[in-house]
Design a protein around this motif. Structure first.
Motif, PDB file in Angstrom:
ATOM      1  N   LEU A   1       0.822  -1.211   0.000  1.00  0.00           N
ATOM      2  CA  LEU A   1       0.000   0.000   0.000  1.00  0.00           C
ATOM      3  C   LEU A   1       0.853   1.256   0.000  1.00  0.00           C
ATOM      4  O   LEU A   1       0.517   2.246  -0.645  1.00  0.00           O
ATOM      5  N   VAL A   2       1.965   1.232   0.734  1.00  0.00           N
ATOM      6  CA  VAL A   2       2.857   2.399   0.820  1.00  0.00           C
ATOM      7  C   VAL A   2       4.273   1.923   0.452  1.00  0.00           C
ATOM      8  O   VAL A   2       5.132   1.753   1.311  1.00  0.00           O
ATOM      9  N   PRO A   3       4.536   1.711  -0.845  1.00  0.00           N
ATOM     10  CA  PRO A   3       5.819   1.135  -1.247  1.00  0.00           C
ATOM     11  C   PRO A   3       7.017   2.035  -0.965  1.00  0.00           C
ATOM     12  O   PRO A   3       8.143   1.543  -0.862  1.00  0.00           O
ATOM     13  N   ASP A   4       6.805   3.341  -0.822  1.00  0.00           N
ATOM     14  CA  ASP A   4       7.924   4.250  -0.550  1.00  0.00           C
ATOM     15  C   ASP A   4       8.025   4.615   0.934  1.00  0.00           C
ATOM     16  O   ASP A   4       8.658   5.613   1.289  1.00  0.00           O
ATOM     17  N   LEU A   5       7.420   3.801   1.805  1.00  0.00           N
ATOM     18  CA  LEU A   5       7.440   4.081   3.247  1.00  0.00           C
ATOM     19  C   LEU A   5       8.877   4.191   3.743  1.00  0.00           C
ATOM     20  O   LEU A   5       9.712   3.334   3.476  1.00  0.00           O
ATOM     21  N   LYS A   6       9.156   5.274   4.448  1.00  0.00           N
ATOM     22  CA  LYS A   6      10.488   5.510   5.017  1.00  0.00           C
ATOM     23  C   LYS A   6      10.343   5.804   6.502  1.00  0.00           C
ATOM     24  O   LYS A   6       9.442   6.526   6.918  1.00  0.00           O
TER      25      LYS A   6
END
Length: 101
Positions: free
Chosen positions: A25-30
């Motif tokens: 859902l949030v592939p760029d989660l950092k």
């Protein structure tokens, strides 16, 4: 497989499916640690989480918006190892950002 929790899909299974598929859902989660403080057997960690969902998140259609939230962890140490952890994330703030509030 991404399981949406939106519209008519607001079921327990939909919610749990969204949690399980959070990386999709949030592939760029950092996650970034911004500060750490130790006082005796307690370590407090302040972090920031950012990301852009690729679909509705917890019932909010974010229309390509991103979120930037703070998280707090408090770890209690025993014999130099983490014995207990307390964790808080500001998902209400993230949903407000995603909904444009």
């Amino acid at each position: 497989m991404l399981c949406l929790y939106s519209g008519d899909n607001k079921t327990r299974e939909g919610f749990l499916g969204q949690i399980g598929g959070f990386g999709q859902l949030v592939p760029d989660l950092k996650w970034a640690v911004e500060a750490m403080h130790q006082d005796g057997n307690f370590v407090t960690v302040r972090s920031r989480a950012t990301g852009t969902p690729v679909g509705p998140m917890f019932g909010v259609d974010g229309e390509g918006r991103s979120f930037d939230i703070m998280t707090i962890d408090i770890h209690e140490l025993e014999d130099g190892k983490i014995a207990r952890s307390y964790h808080v994330e500001d998902w209400a703030g993230a949903l407000g950002q995603l909904s444009g509030r």
